[in-house]
Scaffold this motif. Sequence first.
Motif, PDB file in Angstrom:
ATOM      1  N   TYR A  45       0.762  -8.601   0.425  1.00 42.22           N
ATOM      2  CA  TYR A  45       0.368  -8.764   1.826  1.00 42.22           C
ATOM      3  C   TYR A  45       0.164  -7.403   2.500  1.00 42.22           C
ATOM      4  CZ  TYR A  45       1.139 -13.827   2.060  1.00 42.22           C
ATOM      5  OH  TYR A  45       1.042 -15.175   1.884  1.00 42.22           O
ATOM      6  N   ASP A  46       1.045  -6.463   2.228  1.00 43.80           N
ATOM      7  CA  ASP A  46       0.921  -5.137   2.832  1.00 43.80           C
ATOM      8  C   ASP A  46      -0.374  -4.448   2.412  1.00 43.80           C
ATOM      9  OD1 ASP A  46       3.252  -5.320   4.253  1.00 43.80           O
ATOM     10  OD2 ASP A  46       4.481  -4.289   2.750  1.00 43.80           O
ATOM     11  N   SER A  47      -0.846  -4.770   1.204  1.00 41.87           N
ATOM     12  CA  SER A  47      -2.056  -4.121   0.691  1.00 41.87           C
ATOM     13  C   SER A  47      -3.337  -4.757   1.221  1.00 41.87           C
ATOM     14  CB  SER A  47      -2.063  -4.162  -0.847  1.00 41.87           C
ATOM     15  OG  SER A  47      -0.970  -3.439  -1.379  1.00 41.87           O
ATOM     16  N   ILE A  51      -3.031  -4.585   9.151  1.00 40.21           N
ATOM     17  CA  ILE A  51      -1.882  -4.078   9.902  1.00 40.21           C
ATOM     18  C   ILE A  51      -2.411  -3.249  11.069  1.00 40.21           C
ATOM     19  CG2 ILE A  51       0.184  -2.648   9.798  1.00 40.21           C
ATOM     20  CD1 ILE A  51       0.398  -3.367   6.836  1.00 40.21           C
ATOM     21  N   ASN A 123       3.358  -3.141  13.151  1.00 47.55           N
ATOM     22  CA  ASN A 123       3.366  -3.035  11.698  1.00 47.55           C
ATOM     23  C   ASN A 123       3.381  -4.407  11.029  1.00 47.55           C
ATOM     24  OD1 ASN A 123       3.424  -0.155  11.195  1.00 47.55           O
ATOM     25  ND2 ASN A 123       5.475  -0.176  12.109  1.00 47.55           N
ATOM     26  N   PRO A 125       1.856  -7.572   9.402  1.00 44.62           N
ATOM     27  CA  PRO A 125       0.574  -7.908   8.786  1.00 44.62           C
ATOM     28  C   PRO A 125      -0.062  -9.131   9.450  1.00 44.62           C
ATOM     29  CG  PRO A 125       2.275  -7.564   7.120  1.00 44.62           C
ATOM     30  CD  PRO A 125       2.976  -7.648   8.446  1.00 44.62           C
TER      31      PRO A 125
END
Length: 254
Positions: A45-47, A51, A123, A125
């Motif tokens: 998810y962070d990738s 964000i 921050n 997502p």
Amino acid sequence: MFPLRDHNPSGSTPYVVYLLMAANILGYLWYSTSFATDRSLMMFYDSFAAIPREIMAGEAPLTLLTSMFIHGGLMHLAGNMLFLWIFGDNMEDEMGHLPFLLFYVVCGVGATLAHVVSAPSSNVPLVGASGAIAGVMGGYLLMFPKAQVDILIILVVFFRIVPVPAFVMLGLWLGMQFIGGVGADPSLGGVAYWAHAGGFLIGLALTLPLWIARGGPRFWRRTDGHPPHPETHLSSSRIPRVRRIPRQPGPWGK
């Protein structure tokens, strides 16, 4: 209040809607089963999620696109695909396949940017197709404000399917986004209300040239806000399959 379907059958096969639904569903089946731990899933998810802090810093611009095909859970996916299924086929029918695909992507990117502006330092997502689908709904409202939409009303033990004009259902939905957006802190996560509202308004604006090409106010007067082809009237207790009645030559032709 859940929309189930509209009374506005499409006159062509909505290939792009099918493609978008397949991409979202197959993608969800892949990433929801491919990671052994919650940590590895969160790294995914962070990738690929958007964000806001990174977008504001000019980082990971592709997440404006990839985040539109990621969902946070099965119900999140199911709700979005239901709305796309109900409203997307008619917009694709009016716009054409490739223009509709471009419209969808622009609405989705614009909706994400609306959320980023509302929470630039967040921050958390952002994922989901709802911003793009909100744009489809905004365009639908402009083109077919009085098309009938079957909604399921649930009040404790009371269940009822009721047809209402699209402007009632979509207007209430848009109003809920503004109310939710005013009362929520978008930096804390939850529902991305401003992405929904932004996508809706962007979709409405992008549909204006099509509406004007159809005649603008004359189009509404000619159709009284209904689809420019015969609608199928359904029972409030059953929802059978609807087929387009062949269009007859006349003032509604295009």
